[in-house]
Design a protein around this motif. Structure first.
Motif, PDB file in Angstrom:
ATOM      1  N   MET A 240      -2.904  22.683   4.186  1.00  0.00           N
ATOM      2  CA  MET A 240      -3.857  23.420   2.969  1.00  0.00           C
ATOM      3  C   MET A 240      -5.087  22.550   2.762  1.00  0.00           C
ATOM      4  N   ALA A 241      -3.999  20.902   2.390  1.00  0.00           N
ATOM      5  CA  ALA A 241      -4.674  20.050   1.594  1.00  0.00           C
ATOM      6  C   ALA A 241      -6.111  19.218   2.279  1.00  0.00           C
ATOM      7  N   ALA A 242      -6.190  19.538   3.532  1.00  0.00           N
ATOM      8  CA  ALA A 242      -7.007  19.141   4.001  1.00  0.00           C
ATOM      9  C   ALA A 242      -7.804  20.010   3.997  1.00  0.00           C
ATOM     10  N   CYS A 243      -7.944  21.281   4.215  1.00  0.00           N
ATOM     11  CA  CYS A 243      -9.126  22.505   4.082  1.00  0.00           C
ATOM     12  C   CYS A 243      -9.723  22.441   2.815  1.00  0.00           C
ATOM     13  N   ASN A 244      -8.343  21.932   1.724  1.00  0.00           N
ATOM     14  CA  ASN A 244      -9.313  22.625   1.148  1.00  0.00           C
ATOM     15  C   ASN A 244      -9.887  21.318   0.508  1.00  0.00           C
ATOM     16  N   GLU A 245     -10.048  20.133   0.768  1.00  0.00           N
ATOM     17  CA  GLU A 245     -10.766  18.463   0.852  1.00  0.00           C
ATOM     18  C   GLU A 245     -11.884  18.773   1.351  1.00  0.00           C
ATOM     19  N   PHE A 246     -12.778  20.902   2.437  1.00  0.00           N
ATOM     20  CA  PHE A 246     -13.946  20.382   2.606  1.00  0.00           C
ATOM     21  C   PHE A 246     -14.038  21.981   2.385  1.00  0.00           C
ATOM     22  N   GLY A 247     -13.263  22.806   1.194  1.00  0.00           N
ATOM     23  CA  GLY A 247     -13.905  23.719   0.611  1.00  0.00           C
ATOM     24  C   GLY A 247     -13.368  24.956   0.885  1.00  0.00           C
ATOM     25  N   PHE A 248     -12.113  24.662   1.261  1.00  0.00           N
ATOM     26  CA  PHE A 248     -11.274  26.298   1.895  1.00  0.00           C
ATOM     27  C   PHE A 248     -10.469  26.050   0.796  1.00  0.00           C
TER      28      PHE A 248
ATOM     29  N   VAL B 155     -21.129  25.946   9.264  1.00  0.00           N
ATOM     30  CA  VAL B 155     -21.050  27.297  10.224  1.00  0.00           C
ATOM     31  C   VAL B 155     -20.762  28.704   9.443  1.00  0.00           C
ATOM     32  N   VAL B 156     -19.300  28.288   8.258  1.00  0.00           N
ATOM     33  CA  VAL B 156     -19.271  29.525   7.312  1.00  0.00           C
ATOM     34  C   VAL B 156     -19.918  29.829   5.890  1.00  0.00           C
ATOM     35  N   LYS B 157     -20.469  30.981   5.962  1.00  0.00           N
ATOM     36  CA  LYS B 157     -21.190  31.501   4.785  1.00  0.00           C
ATOM     37  C   LYS B 157     -20.061  31.419   3.284  1.00  0.00           C
ATOM     38  N   ARG B 158     -20.855  30.765   2.880  1.00  0.00           N
ATOM     39  CA  ARG B 158     -20.344  31.302   1.487  1.00  0.00           C
ATOM     40  C   ARG B 158     -18.949  32.524   0.748  1.00  0.00           C
ATOM     41  N   GLY B 159     -18.488  32.681   0.598  1.00  0.00           N
ATOM     42  CA  GLY B 159     -17.580  33.488   0.553  1.00  0.00           C
ATOM     43  C   GLY B 159     -16.718  34.158   1.897  1.00  0.00           C
ATOM     44  N   GLY B 160     -17.091  33.565   3.491  1.00  0.00           N
ATOM     45  CA  GLY B 160     -16.396  33.833   4.285  1.00  0.00           C
ATOM     46  C   GLY B 160     -15.335  33.388   4.905  1.00  0.00           C
ATOM     47  N   LEU B 161     -14.580  33.878   5.328  1.00  0.00           N
ATOM     48  CA  LEU B 161     -13.357  33.874   6.068  1.00  0.00           C
ATOM     49  C   LEU B 161     -12.512  32.727   6.603  1.00  0.00           C
ATOM     50  N   VAL B 162     -11.800  31.906   6.766  1.00  0.00           N
ATOM     51  CA  VAL B 162     -11.068  31.585   8.150  1.00  0.00           C
ATOM     52  C   VAL B 162      -9.717  31.795   7.971  1.00  0.00           C
ATOM     53  N   VAL B 163      -9.747  32.324   8.996  1.00  0.00           N
ATOM     54  CA  VAL B 163      -8.397  32.463  10.000  1.00  0.00           C
ATOM     55  C   VAL B 163      -8.352  31.656  10.763  1.00  0.00           C
ATOM     56  N   MET B 164      -7.205  30.129  10.453  1.00  0.00           N
ATOM     57  CA  MET B 164      -6.471  29.355  10.878  1.00  0.00           C
ATOM     58  C   MET B 164      -5.131  29.446  11.660  1.00  0.00           C
ATOM     59  N   THR B 165      -4.700  29.448  12.754  1.00  0.00           N
ATOM     60  CA  THR B 165      -3.115  29.007  13.106  1.00  0.00           C
ATOM     61  C   THR B 165      -2.610  27.811  13.619  1.00  0.00           C
ATOM     62  N   THR B 166      -2.049  27.217  13.494  1.00  0.00           N
ATOM     63  CA  THR B 166      -1.982  26.000  13.771  1.00  0.00           C
ATOM     64  C   THR B 166      -0.258  26.201  14.401  1.00  0.00           C
ATOM     65  N   PRO B 167       1.423  25.046  15.594  1.00  0.00           N
ATOM     66  CA  PRO B 167       2.083  25.376  15.345  1.00  0.00           C
ATOM     67  C   PRO B 167       2.427  24.295  14.354  1.00  0.00           C
ATOM     68  N   ASN B 168       3.953  24.813  13.422  1.00  0.00           N
ATOM     69  CA  ASN B 168       4.237  24.041  12.373  1.00  0.00           C
ATOM     70  C   ASN B 168       4.905  22.690  12.480  1.00  0.00           C
TER      71      ASN B 168
ATOM     72  N   ASP C 210     -26.220  27.103  10.297  1.00  0.00           N
ATOM     73  CA  ASP C 210     -26.211  26.603   9.529  1.00  0.00           C
ATOM     74  C   ASP C 210     -25.321  28.744   8.775  1.00  0.00           C
ATOM     75  N   GLN C 211     -24.015  28.312   7.803  1.00  0.00           N
ATOM     76  CA  GLN C 211     -23.259  29.849   7.447  1.00  0.00           C
ATOM     77  C   GLN C 211     -23.770  31.029   8.147  1.00  0.00           C
ATOM     78  N   ALA C 212     -23.926  31.071   9.631  1.00  0.00           N
ATOM     79  CA  ALA C 212     -24.094  31.822  10.374  1.00  0.00           C
ATOM     80  C   ALA C 212     -22.637  33.055  10.512  1.00  0.00           C
ATOM     81  N   ALA C 213     -21.627  32.269  10.204  1.00  0.00           N
ATOM     82  CA  ALA C 213     -20.653  33.383  10.835  1.00  0.00           C
ATOM     83  C   ALA C 213     -20.133  33.862   9.129  1.00  0.00           C
ATOM     84  N   ASP C 214     -19.549  35.284   9.406  1.00  0.00           N
ATOM     85  CA  ASP C 214     -18.968  35.646   8.660  1.00  0.00           C
ATOM     86  C   ASP C 214     -17.784  35.356   8.221  1.00  0.00           C
TER      87      ASP C 214
ATOM     88  N   MET D 218     -17.411  24.084  10.614  1.00  0.00           N
ATOM     89  CA  MET D 218     -16.188  24.520   9.992  1.00  0.00           C
ATOM     90  C   MET D 218     -16.852  25.205   8.360  1.00  0.00           C
ATOM     91  N   ARG D 219     -17.317  24.206   7.666  1.00  0.00           N
ATOM     92  CA  ARG D 219     -17.711  24.723   5.826  1.00  0.00           C
ATOM     93  C   ARG D 219     -19.447  24.580   6.705  1.00  0.00           C
TER      94      ARG D 219
END
Length: 231
Positions: A181-189, A129-142, A101-105, A126-127
């Motif tokens: 963006m809406a899906a990520c916001n629902e999970f704390g990003f 393993v990422v530390k609070r205040g940590g950054l996620v960079v995500m890409t996906t086809p539009n 838990d909360q291992a990734a910066d 994802m929520r």
């Protein structure tokens, strides 16, 4: 192992990622992601742990100018050879991830989420393993690129909903900018920035590409690149 997992491993474990990541649009997508990761790592105390999901044997560190201050770990469907100095763990991202838990910066997920059947599980892990205040960079086809919006208006499906395509059939959860963006916001990003790697118009015999890194109208662009902050 699930059928989607097996299908993706079969497709991407033979080094094919090293080929398509040299294409201009894919390369620009990864360069944008690399710059976002570099900017974040430059203001974080060392050591900084960067976790990458499903690298396909092409680590994001290869697109970075200053990767030396990062500790790197990839969670992949298979372990890839010829990657000295890169820690790799083989796992199924549809199952609990083998990381504390909360291992990734910083976490990088390049063109992964569209392949995942259980989006809720994926974003929940994802929520976790990422530390609070940590950054996620995500890409996906539009899903809603400019040409796809017009295709839909005339009764044609968007390009990424193509169940008989050579590889697009593996894109089982395509996203628009607002939907992702809406899906990520629902999970704390929270979304800090959204980029695109350019704009494409595909014809029957050729395609026109404007390859560029821009935050102008990313919802019409080819790919989405999001910088997300863990709340």
């Amino acid at each position: 192992m699930s059928a989607p997992f097996n299908a993706n491993v079969n497709r991407y474990s033979d080094g094919i990622a090293s080929e398509y990541t040299q294409e201009p649009l894919h390369r620009k997508r990864l360069q944008i992601a690399a710059r976002l990761i570099e900017a974040e790592s430059s203001v974080r105390p060392t050591p900084t742990l960067l976790v990458e999901l499903a690298s396909g044997g092409v680590p994001i560190t290869g697109f970075m100018r200053r990767p030396s201050n990062l500790q790197y770990l990839s969670l992949d469907g298979a372990v890839f050879k010829d990657l000295p100095g890169h820690r790799q763990v083989a796992c199924n991202l549809e199952e609990p991830w083998p990381i504390q838990d909360q291992a990734a910066d910083i976490l990088f997920a390049g063109d992964v989420i569209e392949h995942i059947f259980d989006t809720k599980h994926y974003l929940s892990e994802m929520r976790r393993v990422v530390k609070r205040g940590g950054l996620v960079v995500m890409t996906t086809p539009n899903l809603c690129a400019a040409q796809d919006r017009l295709r839909f208006l005339v009764g044609l499906h968007p390009r990424h909903i193509a169940p008989l395509h050579e590889y697009l059939w593996l894109h089982i959860r395509p996203f628009s900018k607002r939907g992702l963006m809406a899906a990520c916001n629902e999970f704390g990003f929270s979304t800090e920035a959204c980029w695109t790697n350019g704009f494409v118009w595909r014809g029957a015999r050729r395609q026109c590409e404007l390859v560029c890194a821009t935050r102008l109208l990313p919802g019409l662009g080819n790919s989405l690149v999001l910088a997300l902050r863990r709340r």
